[in-house]
Motif scaffolding. Structure first.
Motif, PDB file in Angstrom:
ATOM      1  N   VAL A  52       2.092 -16.318  -1.900  1.00 31.49           N
ATOM      2  CA  VAL A  52       1.806 -15.679  -0.628  1.00 31.49           C
ATOM      3  C   VAL A  52       1.887 -14.175  -0.845  1.00 31.49           C
ATOM      4  N   HIS A  53       0.809 -13.456  -0.551  1.00 33.52           N
ATOM      5  CA  HIS A  53       0.775 -12.002  -0.655  1.00 33.52           C
ATOM      6  C   HIS A  53       0.921 -11.423   0.753  1.00 33.52           C
ATOM      7  N   PHE A  54       1.755 -10.390   0.866  1.00 33.01           N
ATOM      8  CA  PHE A  54       1.934  -9.695   2.132  1.00 33.01           C
ATOM      9  C   PHE A  54       1.347  -8.289   1.992  1.00 33.01           C
ATOM     10  N   LEU A  55       0.398  -7.950   2.876  1.00 35.32           N
ATOM     11  CA  LEU A  55      -0.290  -6.660   2.833  1.00 35.32           C
ATOM     12  C   LEU A  55      -0.011  -5.922   4.130  1.00 35.32           C
ATOM     13  N   LEU A  56       0.602  -4.752   4.039  1.00 34.87           N
ATOM     14  CA  LEU A  56       0.946  -3.945   5.205  1.00 34.87           C
ATOM     15  C   LEU A  56      -0.181  -2.946   5.472  1.00 34.87           C
ATOM     16  N   VAL A  57      -0.646  -2.911   6.730  1.00 30.30           N
ATOM     17  CA  VAL A  57      -1.764  -2.056   7.123  1.00 30.30           C
ATOM     18  C   VAL A  57      -1.221  -0.925   7.992  1.00 30.30           C
ATOM     19  N   LYS A  58      -1.531   0.328   7.611  1.00 35.01           N
ATOM     20  CA  LYS A  58      -1.066   1.505   8.338  1.00 35.01           C
ATOM     21  C   LYS A  58      -2.246   2.431   8.616  1.00 35.01           C
ATOM     22  N   ARG A  59      -2.081   3.243   9.639  1.00 35.26           N
ATOM     23  CA  ARG A  59      -3.076   4.263   9.985  1.00 35.26           C
ATOM     24  C   ARG A  59      -2.413   5.627   9.856  1.00 35.26           C
ATOM     25  N   ASP A  60      -3.034   6.541   9.112  1.00 31.42           N
ATOM     26  CA  ASP A  60      -2.440   7.865   8.934  1.00 31.42           C
ATOM     27  C   ASP A  60      -2.919   8.806  10.029  1.00 31.42           C
ATOM     28  N   ASP A  61      -2.496  10.063   9.912  1.00 31.47           N
ATOM     29  CA  ASP A  61      -2.807  11.038  10.957  1.00 31.47           C
ATOM     30  C   ASP A  61      -4.288  11.364  11.025  1.00 31.47           C
ATOM     31  N   THR A  62      -5.011  11.179   9.925  1.00 33.17           N
ATOM     32  CA  THR A  62      -6.444  11.493   9.921  1.00 33.17           C
ATOM     33  C   THR A  62      -7.293  10.358  10.468  1.00 33.17           C
ATOM     34  N   GLY A  63      -6.695   9.231  10.780  1.00 33.85           N
ATOM     35  CA  GLY A  63      -7.440   8.096  11.283  1.00 33.85           C
ATOM     36  C   GLY A  63      -7.827   7.106  10.217  1.00 33.85           C
ATOM     37  N   ALA A  64      -7.490   7.368   8.949  1.00 37.78           N
ATOM     38  CA  ALA A  64      -7.818   6.442   7.864  1.00 37.78           C
ATOM     39  C   ALA A  64      -6.793   5.320   7.820  1.00 37.78           C
ATOM     40  N   ILE A  65      -7.256   4.156   7.396  1.00 42.40           N
ATOM     41  CA  ILE A  65      -6.396   2.974   7.302  1.00 42.40           C
ATOM     42  C   ILE A  65      -6.073   2.732   5.828  1.00 42.40           C
ATOM     43  N   HIS A  66      -4.781   2.486   5.566  1.00 37.48           N
ATOM     44  CA  HIS A  66      -4.308   2.238   4.204  1.00 37.48           C
ATOM     45  C   HIS A  66      -3.619   0.882   4.163  1.00 37.48           C
ATOM     46  N   VAL A  67      -3.886   0.154   3.111  1.00 39.46           N
ATOM     47  CA  VAL A  67      -3.296  -1.172   2.912  1.00 39.46           C
ATOM     48  C   VAL A  67      -2.408  -1.104   1.676  1.00 39.46           C
ATOM     49  N   THR A  68      -1.140  -1.468   1.818  1.00 45.55           N
ATOM     50  CA  THR A  68      -0.188  -1.447   0.706  1.00 45.55           C
ATOM     51  C   THR A  68       0.364  -2.832   0.475  1.00 45.55           C
ATOM     52  N   LYS A  69       0.539  -3.152  -0.788  1.00 53.87           N
ATOM     53  CA  LYS A  69       1.081  -4.464  -1.155  1.00 53.87           C
ATOM     54  C   LYS A  69       2.585  -4.479  -0.948  1.00 53.87           C
ATOM     55  N   GLN A  70       3.074  -5.577  -0.430  1.00 53.86           N
ATOM     56  CA  GLN A  70       4.501  -5.785  -0.249  1.00 53.86           C
ATOM     57  C   GLN A  70       4.967  -6.862  -1.225  1.00 53.86           C
ATOM     58  N   ARG A  71       6.180  -7.271  -1.027  1.00 55.80           N
ATOM     59  CA  ARG A  71       6.778  -8.256  -1.924  1.00 55.80           C
ATOM     60  C   ARG A  71       6.059  -9.601  -1.824  1.00 55.80           C
ATOM     61  N   GLN A  72       5.773 -10.211  -2.970  1.00 54.61           N
ATOM     62  CA  GLN A  72       5.118 -11.509  -2.988  1.00 54.61           C
ATOM     63  C   GLN A  72       6.127 -12.630  -2.815  1.00 54.61           C
ATOM     64  N   LEU A  73       5.631 -13.771  -2.357  1.00 55.25           N
ATOM     65  CA  LEU A  73       6.458 -14.966  -2.185  1.00 55.25           C
ATOM     66  C   LEU A  73       5.893 -16.036  -3.109  1.00 55.25           C
ATOM     67  N   HIS A  74       6.671 -16.425  -4.111  1.00 59.28           N
ATOM     68  CA  HIS A  74       6.266 -17.444  -5.065  1.00 59.28           C
ATOM     69  C   HIS A  74       6.942 -18.760  -4.701  1.00 59.28           C
TER      70      HIS A  74
END
Length: 1238
Positions: free
Chosen positions: A198-220
């Motif tokens: 199971v992959h967990f991907l955190l989605v954030k929006r910065d001040d410029t309006g761009a969206i960034h996706v960062t990988k979080q801890r995996q679940l094996h």
């Protein structure tokens, strides 16, 4: 899952089902007013859930003939997403124009680029509708190879592409969104599942309006997933391939619960993935994922409905209570209270309100727990059983009451319940002790405190009771009861605490306690136990600290100190006898611990304000101390010294106002330096030294002080004074006279002479003083004296030795010489010692006399000695190994060999039977009669033989054949003669003889050895059986080495043949340039018309003009032949060390036909390799790392061309000229060589 509790609407009919096929996907919008249905044959319908009317029937939203796998409403009720079995994704936009409902379709992803088999739009709850990321209407799509996150608004845009590795093709991808709190902000998190990860991907929006996706801890996981659903931001439910539900905590990855649901008989939509209703027109990749395909929008069951219900907090607690698991119920409730519980459902609202509700619930459980504990108590049996029953329960109740901060509940309702049982009451009171000592429970009700005192008193646990009292809030104590209890049971710590904290009375307990501690002190007894710590209480008061713990309030500190001082300096005690000495309290504390008491006074003096009253107060205390200690003989010199050290420190302060009569210091000096009193000598010296170091030196006349210190043999005092006067040479006398510190004189002299900070005159005086006392230093420690002489007196060694001989100090000579030897061995530079040859020979003479075992090792280190004289010395003392070493060093190899043979009776002048022969015969026939002396002799023979063989091996390389035979054959004869005469087959010298033969075979030809043996008179007349063992052993060795040599030669020849074939193929291969222009000037080679210019093409494919290469200094002339280097390759590999890194090249002049003709011809008739051949050969060498084949063959040919004296010559010469076969890194490449390219 859809749970229908009551049938309200029936949408569609059997006719619709026959036309459209089975329903394959469902979706309900946020307000539950619309229902979208996707069918197996590709149609889509929209229904009004309020009226049951069909609003839209959509047949052209996607390519016909593909089933609808997923259909999803977004947060915008006019926008939906569908995914068909062709792997395409479409956006459905619902509009109503002029009363007509329409639907517009837009393709978001084509299945031709990879089939999408799972979609999931981001849904936000009502309270998160204003989240800035919701305006993008995010959609997650999962294909068989990657994940895409796209934004539908304001315009279509791909925000993230996440490819994942190779997985099981039969596993279906899963997607699930949820808002989670991470780092003090709430953002959506996408869970992507496939297989067991199971992959967990955190989605954030910065001040410029761009969206960034960062990988979080995996679940094996250890199982494959077919469904994934969020319960809340922390908890998820997973369904595996064997139909088990797993409740997982995301943060800790802990599995909270597992439920078996195989009896539910789940129905899967695998047929829709195969698109069976439309003829199965889907790709094989999509069909491969259908084994466990499970529609999240449709959860069908046959026979019965099933629902997974997450219990609320109350139900979870009630469930544990029904099972009588009260401790677990309390732990679970407390985790709810602290917000640490996992998979919590049913708790909402303000945090303080939730805590209040849970706290009330825990109070109910605690009261129930107390009632149940009393009811479950065993009525009969041993008292230990009842105590154990309550010990398991009562601490739990007390712990949770204190965690909830409900002491009122603990000491009222629960204590009243526990008081009904005497055992439970006692356990309850004892359980309070650890909480009191850790300051978790400061206050107790008077009734409970009274019962606690009585219980500990009855149990005779007075020390525990005292420890509890000093940690209690004084307001919860019955002072009269506690004071009476403390006096009766000698609980002095608790008594002082009650007086000080409860009544701010610091004097009354002192008056009473002095009556306790004064008698043993006056009788000369040492205080132990509780009485010892009582005096510490007085020191704490003087220092402004409470006793036994804590601090006195700051506003009371000056008052307390004044009260305590007034109490201490009283002339007499309140109830003192007529013959009581004056100032009894000061006298008692001085007897108890003088140093500690004076240190506390010093700290107190620093706190005094510098006014008239404070000055008078300090002077009064000092006068009392002098009167008590000086006029009384009960105090030891150490105690008196402590007093005057204290006074010296006070007088040395810059703002000192104290006055002390200087005569008193003179009296103390006479008292400490009294020569008539030999007792406590070191103590008196140490006290006087501390007094001087504290500043008391100004109170004495220095000359008189030195005189008295020398008279009293206080050499440390003398050292202190001489150091002040910079008379460092006199300090040497102090060390030599001090029996305790005599050996420290060496370090002192070394430090003065070698460390900076001393003048040349001071160092010279110390050097001269040390030289005068050199004989005394030698007698004190020869080792350290030799150290000193070798470092600081190297030029005076001969004169020192001469003086020792004149003074007939013969017993020192050996010790000194031994130390010189040690310094030679440690590597001290002999040139710095400037030893003459006579001294060195004397040194060797002494070693021969007193330490013959170290002579050889010393000679191996010594560089400056006369060989002839040294040989005479070693021969005089019959040190054969040393004599042999010197003869070998001189160049007399034969003489060294004869000396070794004579050692241990191996060789005699007439070569006849000696003592050794008789010994060999004896042990051959009577081995059981061997003694320790015989075994030692045999070991000495073997050791000497090994050394003799080593001697022969070292020097055989530099001798001719005749000289070698003169060395080896006498050694062989010396070993064989005793065996021939003994005639025994068990002679112990046979193995030694074989070692001689094996070693000499490397230097003497085998035929010569056999001929010498057969020419022996004894063997010539006898049978070969007597030497059969020796000959067969030599033949085996010969056969083995011959086979090894032949095999190695064949391998090397084959390897060389392959290398030369490969080399020939490489140098004859044509070269193809990568481009048609020069890599330096970037001009095409055909456009340059200079007649002197040539085209250079390298094997790497780079092409150059010869003039361009010359401008870059990439060409050199060697023996009339031009050698070129590739400019690009040489520039990129500057850090590498390559041997003659010249590339293969072809040269030609520019011709109109663009043909490359050779222009450089060989200018030498010698058979040299051209540059391209050299380069090809270098590449082969680097390819086959290791020793060059040519070097191996050269080594072998060198061995064949030399004298044919052995099978395989073993070199023992200098490592720089040794054979490559002796290199420890030498390896033969025995693997078959690779096939050469055609």
């Amino acid at each position: 899952a859809l749970i229908f509790l009551a049938l309200r609407l029936c949408l569609g009919s059997t006719a619709v089902g026959a036309q459209y096929g089975a329903i394959s996907a469902l979706s309900i919008n946020n307000d539950c007013s619309r229902l979208l249905c996707g069918f197996a044959k590709g149609q889509i319908t929209m229904w009004d859930l309020a009226s049951g009317k069909l609003l839209r029937s959509i047949t052209d939203a996607h390519p016909p003939g593909t089933a609808i796998l997923h259909i999803k409403f977004t947060d915008d009720p006019t926008l939906a997403i569908c995914n068909d079995s062709g792997g395409s994704v479409f956006e459905l936009s619902f509009k109503r124009v002029m009363g007509v409902r329409t639907c517009e379709s837009r393709c978001l992803f084509s299945g031709s680029k990879g089939e999408v088999c799972c979609i999931e739009p981001l849904h936000a709850k009502v309270d998160l509708r204003d989240h800035p990321i919701t305006q993008y209407s995010l959609l997650a799509m999962a294909s068989l190879t990657k994940i895409l996150v796209i934004g539908l608004k304001p315009s279509l845009k791909v925000w993230m592409t996440f490819p994942y590795g190779r997985m099981d093709p039969s596993s279906v991808p899963l997607l699930a969104w949820h808002f989670v709190a991470v780092q003090n902000s709430v953002n959506p998190m996408l869970a992507f599942c496939r297989g067991d990860v199971v992959h967990f991907l955190l989605v954030k929006r910065d001040d410029t309006g761009a969206i960034h996706v960062t990988k979080q801890r995996q679940l094996h996981l250890h199982y494959d997933l077919i469904n994934f659903t969020w319960i809340n931001s922390r908890t998820a439910v997973l369904l595996d391939s064997v139909e088990k539900l797993h409740v997982i905590d995301r943060q800790t990855q802990e599995e909270l619960e597992t439920i078996e649901i195989s009896e539910v008989q789940l129905v899967y939509n695998s047929s829709h993935f195969k698109s069976l209703a439309t003829g199965g027109n889907v790709s094989e990749a999509l069909v491969g994922t259908n084994s466990w395909s499970f529609g999240k929008s449709l959860f069908e069951v046959s026979q019965k409905s099933y629902m997974v219900l997450m219990w609320s907090t109350n139900k979870q607690v009630d469930h544990l209570l029904k099972q009588e698991r009260l401790t677990d119920a309390l732990a679970l409730a407390w985790s709810f209270h602290e917000g640490k519980a996992k998979a919590v459902v049913g708790l909402s609202g303000d945090a303080s309100k939730r805590k209040a509700v849970i706290a009330d619930r825990m109070v109910e459980i605690l009261l129930h727990y107390a009632d149940r504990t009393l009811k479950k108590c065993p009525d009969q049996g041993k008292i230990q059983v009842m105590e154990q029953h309550f010990q398991d329960v009562v601490p739990v109740i007390v712990d949770y009451c204190l965690l909830l901060q409900r002491t009122d509940l603990l000491f009222n309702q629960i204590y009243d319940k526990m008081s009904e049982n005497s055992v439970a009451k006692g356990i309850f009171l004892e359980c309070l002790e650890p909480y009191i000592l850790s300051d978790k429970l400061m206050g107790i009700t008077p009734q409970v405190m009274k019962d606690l005192l009585l219980h500990f008193q009855d149990k005779n646990r007075l020390e525990n009771l005292e420890a509890c009292i000093v940690h209690m809030d004084i307001t919860s104590l019955d002072i009269q009861q506690v004071v009476l209890l403390c006096w009766e049971n000698h609980l002095y710590d608790a008594m002082i605490y009650v007086y000080n904290s409860g009544m701010n009375d610091f004097i009354s307990p002192m008056e009473k306690l002095f009556k306790v501690i004064a008698p043993p002190l006056n009788a000369g007894k040492s205080l132990t136990g509780t009485e010892f710590f009582l005096c510490k209480g007085f020191y704490c008061c003087l220092a402004g600290r409470a006793y036994p713990l804590g601090d006195i309030p700051e506003d009371l500190v000056p008052l307390v100190k004044n009260q305590v001082f007034e109490f201490l300096i009283r002339l007499h005690s309140t109830e003192g006898s007529v013959d009581e000495e004056v100032y009894p309290y000061v006298r008692t504390l001085l007897h108890f611990d003088t140093r500690e008491f004076l240190n506390v006074l010093a700290l107190t003096f620093e706190d005094f304000k510098n006014d008239k009253q404070a000055v008078e107060y300090q002077q009064r205390i000092v006068d009392i101390l002098l009167k008590v200690m000086v006029e009384n003989s009960d105090f030891t010199p150490s105690q008196v010294g402590c007093l005057f050290t204290f006074l010296a420190r006070q007088l040395a302060k810059p703002n000192n106002t104290l006055f002390v009569n200087r005569t008193l210091f003179d009296q103390v000096l006479e008292f400490l330096c009294s020569p008539d009193d030999d007792s406590r000598h070191s103590e008196r010296q140490q006290v006087l030294l501390e007094l001087l170091q504290a500043g008391g030196i100004v109170q004495f006349e220095e000359s008189r002080l030195i005189q008295m210190a020398e008279k009293a043999e206080f050499y440390q005092i003398c050292e202190f004074m001489y150091e002040r006067e910079l008379r460092y040479d006199k300090i040497i006398d102090c060390y030599l006279r001090d029996p305790v510190r005599k050996e420290e004189v060496f370090n002192y002299i070394h430090n003065i002479l070698s460390m900076p900070g001393y003048s040349a005159e001071e160092k010279q005086s110390v050097w001269q003083k040390a030289l005068e006392h050199i004989e005394e230093l030698l007698l004190l420690s020869p080792c350290k004296a030799a150290d000193l002489v070798a470092i600081h007196f190297s030029e005076q060694i001969e004169s020192i030795i001469t003086n020792l001989q004149v003074n007939q100090i013969s017993e020192l000579e050996f010790d000194l010489s031994l130390l010189w030897f040690l310094y030679y061995r440690e590597g001290i530079n002999q040139e710095l010692l400037h030893l003459s040859s006579s001294v060195t020979e004397q040194f060797i003479e002494l070693l021969c006399q007193y330490s013959p075992g170290q002579v050889l090792e010393t000679l191996q280190v010594l560089e400056y000695c006369r060989l002839e004289e040294t040989i005479q010395i070693t021969q005089k003392h019959q040190l054969h190994e040393a004599s042999s070493y010197l003869l070998e060093k001189k160049g007399d190899i034969h003489g060294a060999f004869l000396v070794m043979l004579e050692h241990d009776f191996i060789l005699q002048s007439d070569w006849e039977l000696t003592y050794l022969t008789a010994f060999i015969i004896a042990i051959s026939f009577f081995p059981q009669n061997l003694g320790s002396a015989e075994l030692t002799l045999l070991e000495n023979i073997e050791d000497t033989l090994m050394k003799t063989i080593a001697l022969c091996q070292r020097n055989s390389h530099n001798l001719d054949q005749q000289q070698r035979e003169a060395l080896w054959f006498p050694l062989l004869e010396a070993m064989m003669s005793p065996q021939k005469l003994s005639g025994s087959s068990q002679c112990p010298l046979k193995s030694l003889t074989m070692q001689v033969l094996n070693n000499m075979a490397a230097f003497i030809a085998l035929p010569s050895i056999l001929q010498r043996i057969l020419q022996d008179p004894v063997y010539g007349k006898g049978k070969l059986g007597e030497i059969q063992g020796l000959v067969l052993g030599m033949l085996d060795t010969f056969n083995y080495e011959q086979t090894l040599l032949e095999t190695t030669t064949n391998l090397l020849n084959h390897d060389l043949h392959w290398s030369l074939c490969n080399l020939r193929a490489s140098v004859t291969r044509g070269l193809t340039p990568k481009q048609d222009y020069c890599c330096i000037c970037l001009q095409q080679y055909k456009r340059r018309q200079e007649t002197a210019d040539e085209i250079i093409v390298f094997s790497c494919g780079h092409l150059y003009h010869s003039l361009c290469l010359l401008s870059k200094e990439c060409g050199t002339v060697t023996k009339g032949l031009m050698r070129w280097m590739c400019y690009k390759c040489n520039s990129s590999n500057k850090g590498e060390k390559l041997s003659e890194n010249f590339s293969e090249l072809k040269k030609g002049r520019i011709q109109p036909s663009l043909q490359l003709s050779p222009s450089l011809k060989a200018t030498s008739s010698e058979p040299l390799l051209d540059p391209q051949q050299i380069q090809a050969f270098d590449q082969l060498c680097r390819l086959n790392r290791g020793t060059s084949r040519l070097a191996l063959l050269t080594e072998l040919s060198r061995g064949h061309s030399s004298e044919k004296h052995g099978l395989l010559s073993i070199s023992h010469s200098d490592p720089t000229t040794s054979s490559v076969f002796q290199n420890e890194n030498f390896q033969l490449h025995l693997a078959p060589p690779p096939l050469a390219e055609d």
